[in-house]
Motif scaffolding. Sequence first.
Motif, PDB file in Angstrom:
ATOM      1  N   TYR A 170     -51.621  37.044  17.608  1.00 34.13           N
ATOM      2  CA  TYR A 170     -51.326  35.632  17.402  1.00 34.13           C
ATOM      3  C   TYR A 170     -49.881  35.357  17.804  1.00 34.13           C
ATOM      4  CZ  TYR A 170     -49.037  37.038  13.005  1.00 34.13           C
ATOM      5  OH  TYR A 170     -48.236  37.632  12.061  1.00 34.13           O
ATOM      6  N   GLN A 171     -49.576  34.087  17.944  1.00 32.97           N
ATOM      7  CA  GLN A 171     -48.222  33.659  18.230  1.00 32.97           C
ATOM      8  C   GLN A 171     -47.679  32.842  17.065  1.00 32.97           C
ATOM      9  OE1 GLN A 171     -47.163  32.310  22.413  1.00 32.97           O
ATOM     10  NE2 GLN A 171     -49.343  31.812  22.355  1.00 32.97           N
ATOM     11  N   ARG A 172     -46.408  33.052  16.761  1.00 34.63           N
ATOM     12  CA  ARG A 172     -45.706  32.201  15.808  1.00 34.63           C
ATOM     13  C   ARG A 172     -44.853  31.214  16.588  1.00 34.63           C
ATOM     14  NH1 ARG A 172     -44.731  37.562  12.764  1.00 34.63           N
ATOM     15  NH2 ARG A 172     -43.614  37.987  14.679  1.00 34.63           N
ATOM     16  N   ALA A 173     -44.868  29.971  16.165  1.00 37.94           N
ATOM     17  CA  ALA A 173     -44.068  28.945  16.830  1.00 37.94           C
ATOM     18  C   ALA A 173     -43.458  28.028  15.784  1.00 37.94           C
ATOM     19  CB  ALA A 173     -44.927  28.138  17.798  1.00 37.94           C
ATOM     20  N   CYS A 174     -42.301  27.510  16.101  1.00 33.44           N
ATOM     21  CA  CYS A 174     -41.655  26.542  15.214  1.00 33.44           C
ATOM     22  C   CYS A 174     -42.333  25.195  15.397  1.00 33.44           C
ATOM     23  CB  CYS A 174     -40.164  26.447  15.545  1.00 33.44           C
ATOM     24  SG  CYS A 174     -39.216  25.468  14.360  1.00 33.44           S
ATOM     25  N   PRO A 175     -42.794  24.564  14.325  1.00 33.74           N
ATOM     26  CA  PRO A 175     -43.502  23.291  14.466  1.00 33.74           C
ATOM     27  C   PRO A 175     -42.582  22.187  14.999  1.00 33.74           C
ATOM     28  CG  PRO A 175     -43.785  24.217  12.268  1.00 33.74           C
ATOM     29  CD  PRO A 175     -42.697  24.985  12.933  1.00 33.74           C
ATOM     30  N   SER A 176     -43.189  21.185  15.567  1.00 28.43           N
ATOM     31  CA  SER A 176     -42.466  19.978  15.963  1.00 28.43           C
ATOM     32  C   SER A 176     -42.695  18.940  14.870  1.00 28.43           C
ATOM     33  CB  SER A 176     -42.978  19.471  17.317  1.00 28.43           C
ATOM     34  OG  SER A 176     -42.319  18.269  17.675  1.00 28.43           O
ATOM     35  N   ASN A 203     -36.594  29.171  11.005  1.00 30.81           N
ATOM     36  CA  ASN A 203     -37.191  27.920  11.472  1.00 30.81           C
ATOM     37  C   ASN A 203     -36.814  26.750  10.561  1.00 30.81           C
ATOM     38  OD1 ASN A 203     -38.388  29.305  13.565  1.00 30.81           O
ATOM     39  ND2 ASN A 203     -40.466  29.174  12.765  1.00 30.81           N
ATOM     40  N   LEU A 204     -36.724  27.021   9.260  1.00 32.85           N
ATOM     41  CA  LEU A 204     -36.346  25.957   8.334  1.00 32.85           C
ATOM     42  C   LEU A 204     -34.938  25.461   8.634  1.00 32.85           C
ATOM     43  CD1 LEU A 204     -36.997  24.197   5.894  1.00 32.85           C
ATOM     44  CD2 LEU A 204     -36.265  26.093   4.409  1.00 32.85           C
ATOM     45  N   PHE A 205     -34.023  26.385   8.856  1.00 31.63           N
ATOM     46  CA  PHE A 205     -32.671  25.983   9.231  1.00 31.63           C
ATOM     47  C   PHE A 205     -32.688  25.185  10.538  1.00 31.63           C
ATOM     48  CE2 PHE A 205     -30.837  29.037   6.194  1.00 31.63           C
ATOM     49  CZ  PHE A 205     -29.716  28.331   5.769  1.00 31.63           C
ATOM     50  N   THR A 206     -33.492  25.639  11.496  1.00 28.21           N
ATOM     51  CA  THR A 206     -33.580  24.933  12.781  1.00 28.21           C
ATOM     52  C   THR A 206     -34.110  23.522  12.599  1.00 28.21           C
ATOM     53  OG1 THR A 206     -33.884  26.990  14.019  1.00 28.21           O
ATOM     54  CG2 THR A 206     -34.643  24.960  15.064  1.00 28.21           C
ATOM     55  N   LEU A 207     -35.174  23.384  11.824  1.00 32.29           N
ATOM     56  CA  LEU A 207     -35.805  22.080  11.638  1.00 32.29           C
ATOM     57  C   LEU A 207     -34.901  21.111  10.875  1.00 32.29           C
ATOM     58  CD1 LEU A 207     -39.409  23.300  10.791  1.00 32.29           C
ATOM     59  CD2 LEU A 207     -38.754  21.980  12.814  1.00 32.29           C
ATOM     60  N   GLY A 212     -29.093  19.045   7.443  1.00 31.42           N
ATOM     61  CA  GLY A 212     -29.777  19.705   6.337  1.00 31.42           C
ATOM     62  C   GLY A 212     -29.237  21.065   5.975  1.00 31.42           C
ATOM     63  N   ARG A 213     -28.444  21.647   6.846  1.00 30.11           N
ATOM     64  CA  ARG A 213     -27.955  23.010   6.603  1.00 30.11           C
ATOM     65  C   ARG A 213     -27.244  23.155   5.255  1.00 30.11           C
ATOM     66  NH1 ARG A 213     -27.390  27.241  10.031  1.00 30.11           N
ATOM     67  NH2 ARG A 213     -26.019  28.924   9.344  1.00 30.11           N
ATOM     68  N   ALA A 232     -30.690  35.812   4.108  1.00 32.72           N
ATOM     69  CA  ALA A 232     -30.412  34.483   3.570  1.00 32.72           C
ATOM     70  C   ALA A 232     -28.938  34.341   3.200  1.00 32.72           C
ATOM     71  CB  ALA A 232     -31.300  34.214   2.352  1.00 32.72           C
ATOM     72  N   ARG A 233     -28.388  35.362   2.607  1.00 34.88           N
ATOM     73  CA  ARG A 233     -26.969  35.301   2.242  1.00 34.88           C
ATOM     74  C   ARG A 233     -26.088  35.250   3.484  1.00 34.88           C
ATOM     75  NH1 ARG A 233     -27.230  39.580  -2.845  1.00 34.88           N
ATOM     76  NH2 ARG A 233     -27.793  38.030  -4.433  1.00 34.88           N
ATOM     77  N   ALA A 234     -26.493  35.962   4.532  1.00 35.41           N
ATOM     78  CA  ALA A 234     -25.732  35.909   5.782  1.00 35.41           C
ATOM     79  C   ALA A 234     -25.758  34.513   6.388  1.00 35.41           C
ATOM     80  CB  ALA A 234     -26.288  36.925   6.774  1.00 35.41           C
ATOM     81  N   LEU A 235     -26.812  33.742   6.095  1.00 33.00           N
ATOM     82  CA  LEU A 235     -26.924  32.371   6.588  1.00 33.00           C
ATOM     83  C   LEU A 235     -26.216  31.368   5.679  1.00 33.00           C
ATOM     84  CD1 LEU A 235     -30.659  32.385   7.753  1.00 33.00           C
ATOM     85  CD2 LEU A 235     -28.638  32.300   9.216  1.00 33.00           C
ATOM     86  N   GLY A 236     -25.607  31.855   4.614  1.00 24.96           N
ATOM     87  CA  GLY A 236     -24.829  30.984   3.746  1.00 24.96           C
ATOM     88  C   GLY A 236     -25.537  30.481   2.514  1.00 24.96           C
TER      89      GLY A 236
END
Length: 262
Positions: A170-176, A203-207, A212-213, A232-236
């Motif tokens: 399968y493929q994983r993709a970030c939703p639009s 993907n959540l950070f991207t969306l 929202g960050r 997660a901690r590395a992402l702040g």
Amino acid sequence: MAFLSTPTDCSLAGIGVLVTRAAHQAATLCRLIRARDGVPLRFPTVEIRDPEEPERVSAQLARLSDYDIAIFISPNAVLWGIKLAPQQQLPAAVALAAVGRRTAQTLAESGYPVDVVPDSSFDSEGLLETPELKEVAGKRILILRGNGGRELLGEALVERGAMVDYAEVYQRACPSVDPAPLLYRWRDDVDVVTVTSNILLDNLFTLLGEVGRPLLQQTPLIVVSDRMRQHARALGCREVYLARGADEQELLEAICVWASNR
């Protein structure tokens, strides 16, 4: 911090829980949250799609009986692997291994008993500690997974003498999706966020984008492995809590313990 057990009087009354699982996998967790009077907020951060070349993958799975062990990385690997297998059947002679309990449960619900599953640490590291994968010299192993993913499991098995192939079923993709409605009500509605993989979190950070960050970084986050907690901690992210596993009951336990201690 590790969560141990669900408080018997767990109430999530008025608590908004952001559920980031794929749309087809979110219903059970949402139902459990609602049963505790919580407010599940669906915001899928991944879409699961057929592989780019499903015919090629089906041909690969037609040779599954040539392998000694088939390892399923996720519940989606089970669902899409069976979907793409000839006659939608897995050969009985192949030992089936699952990285986690949800994956093992998905196999069992599909009619296939699981031969290998970790007793604890439901990840690649845990699976590598099982007796069945300690001695694999000369064995042929097929790893069923999505596109990309960690190479740790395959590399470790090769080092132990196994011959390893991958089937990306399968493929994983970030939703639009437009995050504006969620961002608008975030401070009022979102009390805690659940994520079950680094890809979902990325993907959540991207969306959510730059607006929202900081909201996400300041919101309590429940993850399912120490590797995820570090990521997660590395992402702040400031408040990161660890569930015992990725299945719905374990996530609910983590939400309940967080709620009782906040």
